[in-house]
Motif scaffolding. Sequence first.
Motif: not given
Length: 490
Positions: A444-461
């Motif tokens: 779940l760790g990387l899912s949390i990272v993605k959720a935080i980025a998307v919640a800011h209106g951003g993305r993960v790479e």
Amino acid sequence: MVERSGWSRAMRSIHTRILLSYIALIVVSISVSAIAIHEVLVIRLESRVAEAVQQEFLEMRRLTADGHDPRTGAAFTTVQAVFDVYFRRNVPSNEEAVLAFADGRLHHAALSRFPIETLPEPVLRAFADAAGAPAPGPERPPLASFDTGSGAAYYAVLPIRIGTSTGAFVVTILPAAERAEIAKLQRYGAGVILGVLVLASACAWLVTGRVLGPVRQLTETARLISQSDLTRRIPVGRQREAAEMAGTFNAMLDRLEAVFRREREFIADASHELRGPLTISLGNLGLLDREIAGNPEWRGTVALVSDELVRMGRIVNDLQLLADVDHPRFIQRERIDLATFVAELVVKVSALAVRDWQLDELGPGQVTADRHRLTEAVVNLADNAVRHTTETDVIALGAVLTDGELRLWVRDTGCGVPPMDQPYIFDRFRRGARAHLRYPGSGLGLSIVKAIAVAHGGRVELVSRPAAGTTFALVVPARPGEGTPPWPGS
């Protein structure tokens, strides 16, 4: 994929395609109608010409059938005498020419009202040669034509025989004025048709816009709907089909909203209810651990169970965080000084494990974001890097502002992410093919990272190659607009 321009999107819209289809149908219908009307006018013109020729032929037939000169009462002995009487009594109509040939020569020609002054020599010879042909029946004479500078001229020939004398009575009509009227009518008609086409196109655009209004509302509502806001609905209008579509779509949204609400409530309730038993279990295991201090085998079992309960507690906390992503106040933005923030991150993550901690790059500036959520994301990435590296490997942090975006990354020189795992690495409960052999975890760790980025209106790479290291990056807007709603959770 290259994004289409606004013009290209407009040309491909169903509104434009319906309008173009409607215009094409109108143009085809008008073209067919114009051709049909032109043919009807030409046919009627030829019919009037045939009637005019027939009228002249009837006059000539009556004269030859009577066989006597009306003035003197003497019988006709030659075709010349018949022609003399006819031309003395009759005057050609407008655009009409009457010619008489006797014994192969032109005997009389009335061309005063004919649009052209002279007839072509080949035509005159053909008229003269027709003198010996059989006379046509009483029905309309067959029309022939010849070309002139003012268009085609129609004619018919009536052979005449009086005793041994032969002749040809020719009526030719050149309807130049009527053709000009037809052409004028077509020009006016083209102007009227163009006006009708423009008016019909405007009306069609308005009508199709009203008809497609519910479709646009459906599209806009679907675009604005997210897991965090399933409350939007399409207004139900009075049109039967549109009302049915809107009602069906709204009913579907009601069901989806109920499903997502039950899902969030279940995760939140489960996380809340599991915390109590986990806390009690860990507390009692701690007491039990002191009681069995002299039994190494039992102590190992208690330690194993305690470790699994701690891991279960982390899963519960992670699930609670992912459930909270959909909450409108999940992101609490504040002004952050980038240099100070990254310096604090380096200090925090360097305590995770012994690694060669480095700072890649740090650009100056300030951003507006949630400090605690970004910290949580970077700590998760750093912890993930620690699990995939050894003490001699490098783990580096970096942050830079480019094109209005904050790029915050964690780089390591570890084993890397296999290509087959990269498309799914940010999915919930997804781990690498051999990750379970290296360390325990829930995925779940990387899912949390993605959720935080998307919640800011951003993305993960992600950039990674096996045995060459990995770079995870969060890319979020540095200056989100006022009132920007939280982005839906992953």
